[in-house]
Design an enzyme around this catalytic site. Sequence first.
Site, short mmCIF file in Angstrom:
data_model
loop_
_atom_site.label_atom_id
_atom_site.label_comp_id
_atom_site.label_asym_id
_atom_site.label_seq_id
_atom_site.Cartn_x
_atom_site.Cartn_y
_atom_site.Cartn_z
N SER A 71 -10.69 108.90 35.58
CA SER A 71 -11.62 109.92 36.07
C SER A 71 -11.05 110.78 37.19
CB SER A 71 -12.91 109.25 36.56
OG SER A 71 -12.62 108.33 37.59
N GLU A 85 -23.04 110.42 47.04
CA GLU A 85 -22.11 109.89 48.04
C GLU A 85 -21.03 109.10 47.32
OE1 GLU A 85 -24.37 107.68 50.87
OE2 GLU A 85 -25.40 109.44 51.67
N HIS A 129 -14.53 110.06 43.37
CA HIS A 129 -14.44 111.26 42.54
C HIS A 129 -14.52 112.53 43.39
CE1 HIS A 129 -16.02 108.07 39.76
NE2 HIS A 129 -14.89 108.45 39.18
#
Length: 387
Positions: free
Chosen positions: A145, A322, A326
């Site tokens: 990711s 939060e 990422h």
Amino acid sequence: MLDNQTRYDSVKGYGYDRIPTPAAGSTDPYYYSVRVPDGNYKVTFDLGSDKRAANTTVRAESRRLLVENLPTKKGESVKKTFIINKRNPRISDKERVTLKPREKSKLNWDDVLTFEINGSAPACRSITVEPADTSVTTVYLCGNSTVVDQEYEPWASWGQMLPRFFDDQVAVANYAESGESALNFINAKRLKRALRDARPGDWFFVEFGHNDQKIKRSGSGAYYSFMTNLKTIMDEVKKKGANIVFVTPTRRRVFDSYGSTVNTHEDYPDAMRWIAAKENVPLIELNGMTARLYETLGVEGSKKAFAHYPMGSFPGQEQALEDNTHFNPYGAYQISKCVIEGMRTAAPGLFMHIVDFDSYDPSRPDSVGDFYWAPAPFCENEKPEGN
């Protein structure tokens, strides 16, 4: 030339797509799709307007950045050309990439090339799509990711920023996906799909570690299954005559009481360094570079590089975000510059094709206040898989 009428359908194979066609004179963003077979395409955008000044951002497929905030005067025309990779999950009549449920609607995996024309006052006269010459180089990205082309705001990763910095002799094919470990990347046949199209002289950039460290079954571990999987990827890439670069995993936003970042990846960065040295594989030290970047931004300032947003920052966002793994577009953009700086020594032949880039020091990042990202029309509150 783009008109204000043609909507995409499978019969015509081109037209405005995804959201309503903009009215004449509008400065709203829009999408345009063209149906093409898999492959690399030379795409030229004629940007500007005869009727007004404009400022245009162009992204392709799942928000791959191509042109950022390009100003044009009334009557001015600026042409920008890129090589864009298009693919679908099919490997052969019997094999396909195993897509995750959230991937099945992603623009990266469908049967069309889709372009997002955005910006504070976007203007595009025409889009020309033609097959790319077979001499172009493809850069395949393998990762999780932190690398993937994130489809929705406010998420972003460094892989989707890279196309903006390459000339028209290089395509970026981002095969990374959220939640992937090196083992899952292989088992889902992402590597096999990329290798099907790879040519001698192409490049594979490999960043794993975030999700690999979560695997706790027998035989797992940094110096066991992780290194075995990296070796498998390396061997398969070299069989194709392609080049490989290992990229140590980006740090998470975790600080100690002294304001220094904490390595939360256990032995995984060291294992990648070890096998890179043993197998003579070039390595980009992204783990260390991101540590310097976050420490320079500071404990609070580094939130500006991640998906930290109060409730209501985006349509339908009913709770605060939060996320300390990422990135947002600013953070992804800075980290892409770290990777590019690493190419200078790890992939000098590829670095020759980098444009609009002098050098980058993560201890001197771009100002957050000077960074502008025209948000795409689509957003998502759900975090990407993996953390």
